[in-house]
Design an enzyme around this catalytic site. Structure first.
Site, PDB file in Angstrom:
ATOM      1  N   ARG A   1     -32.193 -19.312  36.268  1.00  0.00           N
ATOM      2  CA  ARG A   1     -32.306 -18.954  34.854  1.00  0.00           C
ATOM      3  C   ARG A   1     -32.548 -20.191  33.976  1.00  0.00           C
ATOM      4  NH1 ARG A   1     -27.661 -15.322  33.967  1.00  0.00           N
ATOM      5  NH2 ARG A   1     -26.502 -17.183  33.469  1.00  0.00           N
TER       6      ARG A   1
ATOM      7  N   ASP B   1     -39.685 -24.266  10.894  1.00  0.00           N
ATOM      8  CA  ASP B   1     -40.668 -23.663  11.796  1.00  0.00           C
ATOM      9  C   ASP B   1     -41.942 -24.508  11.707  1.00  0.00           C
ATOM     10  OD1 ASP B   1     -42.779 -22.072  12.867  1.00  0.00           O
ATOM     11  OD2 ASP B   1     -41.625 -20.243  12.537  1.00  0.00           O
TER      12      ASP B   1
ATOM     13  N   TYR C   1     -41.978 -16.606   8.010  1.00  0.00           N
ATOM     14  CA  TYR C   1     -42.436 -15.591   8.969  1.00  0.00           C
ATOM     15  C   TYR C   1     -41.527 -14.366   8.830  1.00  0.00           C
ATOM     16  CZ  TYR C   1     -43.436 -13.826  13.731  1.00  0.00           C
ATOM     17  OH  TYR C   1     -43.789 -13.073  14.810  1.00  0.00           O
TER      18      TYR C   1
ATOM     19  N   LYS D   1     -48.604 -19.837  20.179  1.00  0.00           N
ATOM     20  CA  LYS D   1     -49.748 -20.099  19.317  1.00  0.00           C
ATOM     21  C   LYS D   1     -50.507 -21.341  19.823  1.00  0.00           C
ATOM     22  CE  LYS D   1     -48.240 -16.594  16.858  1.00  0.00           C
ATOM     23  NZ  LYS D   1     -47.283 -16.719  15.763  1.00  0.00           N
TER      24      LYS D   1
HETATM   25  C1  PLP Z   1     -45.986 -16.027  15.703  1.00  0.00           C
HETATM   26  C2  PLP Z   1     -44.963 -16.779  14.970  1.00  0.00           C
HETATM   27  C3  PLP Z   1     -43.639 -16.801  15.400  1.00  0.00           C
HETATM   28  C4  PLP Z   1     -43.147 -15.940  16.548  1.00  0.00           C
HETATM   29  O1  PLP Z   1     -43.702 -16.263  17.780  1.00  0.00           O
HETATM   30  P1  PLP Z   1     -43.754 -15.231  18.998  1.00  0.00           P
HETATM   31  O2  PLP Z   1     -43.977 -16.058  20.181  1.00  0.00           O
HETATM   32  O3  PLP Z   1     -44.855 -14.274  18.678  1.00  0.00           O
HETATM   33  O4  PLP Z   1     -42.417 -14.530  19.017  1.00  0.00           O
HETATM   34  C5  PLP Z   1     -42.756 -17.595  14.719  1.00  0.00           C
HETATM   35  N1  PLP Z   1     -43.139 -18.329  13.649  1.00  0.00           N
HETATM   36  C6  PLP Z   1     -44.398 -18.308  13.196  1.00  0.00           C
HETATM   37  C7  PLP Z   1     -44.758 -19.140  12.013  1.00  0.00           C
HETATM   38  C8  PLP Z   1     -45.355 -17.542  13.836  1.00  0.00           C
HETATM   39  O5  PLP Z   1     -46.609 -17.513  13.363  1.00  0.00           O
END
Ligand code: PLP
Length: 413
Positions: free
Chosen positions: A75, A199, A128, A224
């Site tokens: 894990r 973020d 977000y 992303k």
């Molecule tokens: C897409 C996104 C997330 C979440 O990511 P996932 O892998 O889809 O859960 C968090 N913060 C921002 C700014 C995003 O664009």
């Protein structure tokens, strides 16, 4: 455009190596004397981790409990995961990175590791949107109070209470890319002993360094730009100290968060080309943003690298580049225009997420935009992710969609 990012590369970091060089080598296996070996770390899949004897098992377990990035069970992930963690920690300039199954789970991990019953958190109102879901479905049930503030209008110092534990930010924000003055906000929070988390998904960790600007924690959806190929889901939390590594690590363990070695491998592979991909996303998005800014049907373009964007000065000061995300609002404001426009596009897929090589279009829902004090109420707003296609093909496609939907508007009228 930013000279450092486009012509001279990024400024060298503390050890004298440029980030491009470090991205090419961070987390690669060390050569073993006298043996041929692969460039890449292998995909190490396992549930059981074997130990040569019980003493080693006990020693590794103790070292893990003390916060070391050591695996005693599948894990926890093995070599592939450690290599990616090391590479991201290098990129973000942090002490340690921890992987989570998605960007959202990485955000939830940060919130659960820094907040407890009776605590208060300040969150910028343009974050977000699913962060609010974590608040409403989870944090509220456990007695944590989250307060959303307007980064542009509110005095956050006046909102800090004795029980405020966390300032959570996202810059540039989701959908409209509001640029926040992170150094100023973080300085206020630090004066009051409040942790700062940011973020950093928009910049891929390459064009923005929240930890160097005052944040204690940087979180990214590796889904992303780090992954970059629309084929993996992953999140990553980078912390600036051993104490935070221990705190976040303990909650990571308690939640049983586990990431497939294949996902870790894909993101590590994506990270090797992060710099060249982002440079092209930026160049293409800048051309598209300029085209949109000159179009008669467009009321406003949201892209901090454009001099007309209200966040441009802060972006120039704190960032070394821009991403492929461009949003715009129509001048005519007809409710169906956004949907019709998107349906008319040929080279943009309709879909959530972004950060891959392909261009995407999505209408920003007004109920999401209305959460943001930065939004002026105009719409519809279309969010584009500009991929690695040739920008002239994309601009031609946008042009024909403007024309097609303009005709439709006239037919209805
Ligand atoms: C897409 C996104 C997330 C979440 O990511 P996932 O892998 O889809 O859960 C968090 N913060 C921002 C700014 C995003 O664009």
């Amino acid at each position: 455009m930013n000279r450092e990012a486009t012509q001279d590369g990024h400024a060298p970091r503390a050890d004298g190596l440029h980030i491009e060089t470090r991205l090419a080598h961070a987390g690669t296996p060390a050569p073993v004397d006298g043996r041929a070996g692969p460039v890449n770390v292998p995909v190490v899949r396992t549930s059981t981790v074997r130990f040569p004897n019980t003493a080693t098992h006990a020693a590794l377990s103790a070292s893990r409990a003390a916060g070391a990035a050591v695996a005693t069970y599948g894990r926890h992930g093995l070599d592939t995961h450690r290599a990616l963690e090391e590479a991201v920690a290098t990129l973000e300039g942090g002490y340690r990175a921890l992987l989570a199954p998605s960007g959202l789970s990485a955000i939830t991990l940060v919130l659960l590791a820094t907040l407890a019953a009776g605590d208060h958190a300040l969150v910028s109102d343009s974050v977000y949107s699913p962060v609010r879901k974590v608040d409403h479905t989870l944090l509220q049930r456990y007695g944590v109070e989250v307060e959303y503030f307007s980064p542009a209008h509110d005095d956050i110092e006046a909102r800090i209470r004795p029980n405020t534990r966390l300032l959570y930010l996202e810059s540039p924000s989701s959908l409209l890319y509001e640029v926040l003055d992170l150094p100023a906000l973080a300085a206020i929070a630090r004066r009051h002993g409040v942790l700062v988390a940011a973020d950093n998904t928009w910049s891929g960790g390459l064009y923005y360094r929240p930890l160097a600007l005052g944040a204690h924690i940087s979180v990214q959806a590796a889904t992303k730009y780090l992954g970059g190929h629309s084929d993996a889901m992953l999140g990553v939390v980078t912390v600036d100290s051993p104490e935070l590594a221990r705190r976040v690590g303990a909650i990571h363990d308690a939640l049983g968060l586990s990431v497939s070695a294949d996902e870790a491998y894909l993101v590590l592979r994506g990270l090797r080309t992060l710099d060249v991909r982002l440079a092209r996303h930026q160049a293409n998005a800048t051309e598209v943003a300029r085209y949109l800014a000159g179009h008669a049907d467009v009321a406003r373009v949201y892209y901090p690298a454009l001099p007309a964007d209200p966040g441009h000065a802060l972006w120039q000061r704190d960032f070394t580049g821009a991403s492929g995300l461009v949003s715009f609002a129509f001048r005519d404001g007809a409710a169906r225009r956004g949907a019709d426009f998107i349906d008319s596009l040929r080279h943009f897929a309709i879909g959530a997420s972004w950060g891959g090589y392909e261009s995407l279009a999505l209408e920003a829902a007004p109920e999401r935009l209305s959460e943001h004090s930065y939004w002026n109420g105009h719409g519809p707003v279309v969010r584009l992710h500009i991929g690695l296609e040739h920008p002239r093909d994309l601009i031609q496609d946008l042009a024909q969609a403007f024309e097609a939907t303009d005709l439709a508007a006239r037919r209805i009228a």
